[in-house]
Design an enzyme around this catalytic site. Structure first.
Site, PDB file in Angstrom:
ATOM      1  N   ILE A   1       0.839  -1.205   0.000  1.00  0.00           N
ATOM      2  CA  ILE A   1       0.000   0.000   0.000  1.00  0.00           C
ATOM      3  C   ILE A   1       0.871   1.252   0.000  1.00  0.00           C
ATOM      4  O   ILE A   1       0.607   2.220  -0.725  1.00  0.00           O
ATOM      5  CB  ILE A   1      -0.960   0.006   1.216  1.00  0.00           C
ATOM      6  CG1 ILE A   1      -1.786  -1.288   1.244  1.00  0.00           C
ATOM      7  CG2 ILE A   1      -1.873   1.237   1.177  1.00  0.00           C
ATOM      8  CD1 ILE A   1      -2.627  -1.466   2.506  1.00  0.00           C
TER       9      ILE A   1
ATOM     10  N   ASN B   1      -9.675  -5.340   3.620  1.00  0.00           N
ATOM     11  CA  ASN B   1      -9.215  -6.249   2.560  1.00  0.00           C
ATOM     12  C   ASN B   1      -8.698  -5.541   1.305  1.00  0.00           C
ATOM     13  O   ASN B   1      -9.320  -5.592   0.237  1.00  0.00           O
ATOM     14  CB  ASN B   1     -10.327  -7.226   2.195  1.00  0.00           C
ATOM     15  CG  ASN B   1     -10.621  -8.173   3.350  1.00  0.00           C
ATOM     16  OD1 ASN B   1     -11.391  -7.826   4.243  1.00  0.00           O
ATOM     17  ND2 ASN B   1      -9.987  -9.319   3.369  1.00  0.00           N
TER      18      ASN B   1
ATOM     19  N   TYR C   1      -1.709  -9.800  15.602  1.00  0.00           N
ATOM     20  CA  TYR C   1      -1.609  -8.778  14.558  1.00  0.00           C
ATOM     21  C   TYR C   1      -2.699  -7.725  14.768  1.00  0.00           C
ATOM     22  O   TYR C   1      -2.440  -6.527  14.783  1.00  0.00           O
ATOM     23  CB  TYR C   1      -1.730  -9.401  13.145  1.00  0.00           C
ATOM     24  CG  TYR C   1      -2.010  -8.354  12.093  1.00  0.00           C
ATOM     25  CD1 TYR C   1      -1.001  -7.466  11.705  1.00  0.00           C
ATOM     26  CD2 TYR C   1      -3.289  -8.197  11.545  1.00  0.00           C
ATOM     27  CE1 TYR C   1      -1.266  -6.457  10.778  1.00  0.00           C
ATOM     28  CE2 TYR C   1      -3.554  -7.196  10.632  1.00  0.00           C
ATOM     29  CZ  TYR C   1      -2.543  -6.334  10.250  1.00  0.00           C
ATOM     30  OH  TYR C   1      -2.807  -5.332   9.359  1.00  0.00           O
TER      31      TYR C   1
ATOM     32  N   SER D   1      -6.422  -1.194  11.001  1.00  0.00           N
ATOM     33  CA  SER D   1      -6.944  -2.407  10.371  1.00  0.00           C
ATOM     34  C   SER D   1      -8.375  -2.701  10.797  1.00  0.00           C
ATOM     35  O   SER D   1      -8.713  -2.616  11.984  1.00  0.00           O
ATOM     36  CB  SER D   1      -6.057  -3.595  10.736  1.00  0.00           C
ATOM     37  OG  SER D   1      -6.675  -4.798  10.315  1.00  0.00           O
TER      38      SER D   1
ATOM     39  N   ASN E   1      12.434  -0.776   6.257  1.00  0.00           N
ATOM     40  CA  ASN E   1      13.567  -1.667   6.598  1.00  0.00           C
ATOM     41  C   ASN E   1      13.707  -2.813   5.587  1.00  0.00           C
ATOM     42  O   ASN E   1      14.564  -3.671   5.729  1.00  0.00           O
ATOM     43  CB  ASN E   1      13.435  -2.214   8.027  1.00  0.00           C
ATOM     44  CG  ASN E   1      12.282  -3.189   8.178  1.00  0.00           C
ATOM     45  OD1 ASN E   1      11.531  -3.423   7.236  1.00  0.00           O
ATOM     46  ND2 ASN E   1      12.146  -3.760   9.366  1.00  0.00           N
ATOM     47  N   LEU E   2      12.842  -2.817   4.600  1.00  0.00           N
ATOM     48  CA  LEU E   2      12.853  -3.808   3.513  1.00  0.00           C
ATOM     49  C   LEU E   2      12.693  -5.244   4.022  1.00  0.00           C
ATOM     50  O   LEU E   2      13.119  -6.186   3.366  1.00  0.00           O
ATOM     51  CB  LEU E   2      14.120  -3.664   2.648  1.00  0.00           C
ATOM     52  CG  LEU E   2      14.294  -2.303   1.968  1.00  0.00           C
ATOM     53  CD1 LEU E   2      15.579  -2.275   1.125  1.00  0.00           C
ATOM     54  CD2 LEU E   2      13.098  -1.961   1.077  1.00  0.00           C
TER      55      LEU E   2
HETATM   56  N1  UDP Z   1      -9.193 -17.477   1.698  1.00  0.00           N
HETATM   57  C1  UDP Z   1      -9.369 -18.625   0.943  1.00  0.00           C
HETATM   58  N2  UDP Z   1      -8.271 -19.353   0.628  1.00  0.00           N
HETATM   59  C2  UDP Z   1      -7.010 -19.033   1.028  1.00  0.00           C
HETATM   60  C3  UDP Z   1      -6.835 -17.832   1.789  1.00  0.00           C
HETATM   61  C4  UDP Z   1      -7.956 -17.104   2.098  1.00  0.00           C
HETATM   62  O1  UDP Z   1     -10.490 -18.983   0.576  1.00  0.00           O
HETATM   63  O2  UDP Z   1      -6.066 -19.779   0.716  1.00  0.00           O
HETATM   64  C5  UDP Z   1     -10.385 -16.660   2.053  1.00  0.00           C
HETATM   65  C6  UDP Z   1     -10.564 -16.493   3.560  1.00  0.00           C
HETATM   66  O3  UDP Z   1     -11.384 -17.512   4.095  1.00  0.00           O
HETATM   67  C7  UDP Z   1     -11.264 -15.149   3.639  1.00  0.00           C
HETATM   68  C8  UDP Z   1     -10.784 -14.397   2.398  1.00  0.00           C
HETATM   69  O4  UDP Z   1     -10.211 -15.359   1.542  1.00  0.00           O
HETATM   70  O5  UDP Z   1     -12.648 -15.300   3.554  1.00  0.00           O
HETATM   71  C9  UDP Z   1      -9.776 -13.317   2.702  1.00  0.00           C
HETATM   72  O6  UDP Z   1      -8.719 -13.871   3.435  1.00  0.00           O
HETATM   73  P1  UDP Z   1      -7.478 -12.988   3.832  1.00  0.00           P
HETATM   74  O7  UDP Z   1      -6.587 -13.848   4.669  1.00  0.00           O
HETATM   75  O8  UDP Z   1      -6.938 -12.337   2.630  1.00  0.00           O
HETATM   76  O9  UDP Z   1      -8.146 -11.817   4.688  1.00  0.00           O
HETATM   77  P2  UDP Z   1      -9.004 -11.833   6.044  1.00  0.00           P
HETATM   78  O10 UDP Z   1      -9.559 -13.225   6.257  1.00  0.00           O
HETATM   79  O11 UDP Z   1      -8.062 -11.423   7.117  1.00  0.00           O
HETATM   80  O12 UDP Z   1     -10.112 -10.867   5.812  1.00  0.00           O
END
Ligand code: UDP
Length: 328
Positions: free
Chosen positions: A12, A173, A144, A120, A32-33
């Site tokens: 981002i 997201n 996190y 977040s 910091n890469l």
């Molecule tokens: N997801 C998936 N397969 C994967 C990784 C994530 O279906 O291998 C789904 C996960 O269940 C979620 C969505 O993708 O509903 C977004 O996941 P992410 O980890 O990117 O974000 P977060 O769950 O923290 O919103």
């Protein structure tokens, strides 16, 4: 105008740097890469308005001087991802909380116009109401989320006590070009794009009916810029797309076979931002539809060639601690 972007070589952050350079700012990046990549700003390497400082925000002494004469600060530097945050909470605490404290202290002694913090939406945990408003209950589910929330509280506290002009943006997201390809199992786009390139099936969690408020990264960069320029201070805003989309629909747009993997504990079935506040107060609204965003990503899919390829087996291994600690 002089802007500091912490984490400016990241996913981002690098898009915010692009936006600021386009607007004629002098930009100083602190990164910091560790997960950021110089490649993300390679296209700006001849831009004389950009300077990259390879420093860690955990070392206040090393970054202090970078804030001389600064007008705007975009604090994006942080460690992301769920599983490593469970395994190494101290790294997350020092980067995301102490690091934020250091940036705030650097900002405090300069006459800045605005500091915008990347907060977040994971602070809401598993929300009770959709779309979710900014005043919903705060319930971080893993380190996190907790450390990003503690950073956000610190930012708002510096606003309250020291009069620092701050805004925190709770991002939902974020996806787009340059999303992270690092070794850890993380955000769904990186996982699916590498699987697509390798001709492997998309590992869909649960039924795939769960939905996410996928927000395109250039819209996010615009939200940061708008927040910086506005007269509003000491406020928190959700930043979302205005919709919520199922993983099955995402697979349809990306095109490919599907394989199912178990649902993970602590995951919401839906993320969906109520964006009334940012629309009405800052006049910001997302412009890029999911269909258009996915198209832009697919046009740049080669970026994910170096990303690890995840299978149900190595995901099972990588997420062991997720089930162990959050599945109780
Ligand atoms: N997801 C998936 N397969 C994967 C990784 C994530 O279906 O291998 C789904 C996960 O269940 C979620 C969505 O993708 O509903 C977004 O996941 P992410 O980890 O990117 O974000 P977060 O769950 O923290 O919103």
């Amino acid at each position: 105008m002089i802007s500091v972007v912490t984490g400016g070589c990241g996913f981002i952050g690098s898009h915010i740097v692009d936006k600021l350079l386009e607007e004629g700012h002098e930009v100083r990046v602190i990164d910091n890469l560790s997960t950021g990549r110089l490649a993300n700003l390679e296209h700006q390497k001849d831009n004389r308005n950009l300077t990259i400082f390879q420093e860690d925000i955990r070392n206040k002494k090393n970054i202090e001087s970078i804030f001389e004469n600064v007008d705007y600060i975009f604090h994006m530097a942080a460690l992301a991802d769920i599983v490593p945050s469970i395994q190494k909470p101290e790294d997350y605490y020092t980067s995301n909380v102490l690091g934020t404290f250091n940036v705030l202290e650097c900002a405090r002694f300069h006459n800045i116009k605005k500091l915008v913090y990347a907060a977040s939406s994971s602070c809401y945990g598993i929300p009770r109401v959709y779309p979710t408003k900014e005043d919903a209950e705060i319930k971080p589910q893993y380190p996190y989320a907790l450390t990003k929330r503690l950073g956000e509280e610190a930012v708002l506290h510096w606003g309250q006590v020291y009069g620092l002009p701050v805004i925190t943006l709770r991002l939902f997201n974020v996806y787009g070009t340059r999303s992270r390809t690092s070794g850890t199992y993380g955000a769904v786009f990186g996982v699916f794009l590498a699987q697509k390139l390798a001709g492997k099936p998309f590992t869909v969690v649960g039924t795939g009916e769960q939905t996410r408020d996928f927000t395109y990264v250039t819209d996010i960069a615009d939200a940061f810029y708008t927040a910086a320029k506005s007269d509003i201070v000491n406020e928190t805003f959700n930043v979302g797309s205005g919709g919520t989309y199922s993983i099955n629909y995402l697979c349809e747009l990306l095109g490919g076979d599907i394989i199912h993997i178990p649902k993970r504990p602590g995951e919401p079935d839906c993320t969906f931002a109520d964006i009334t506040k940012i629309e009405q107060t800052l006049g910001w609204k997302a412009k890029v539809t999911l269909e258009e965003g996915v198209k832009r990503i697919l046009d740049n899919i080669d970026y994910w060639r170096e990303a690890p390829i995840w299978t149900p087996e190595n995901i099972g291994e990588a997420t062991k601690d997720w089930f162990k600690y959050l599945g109780k």
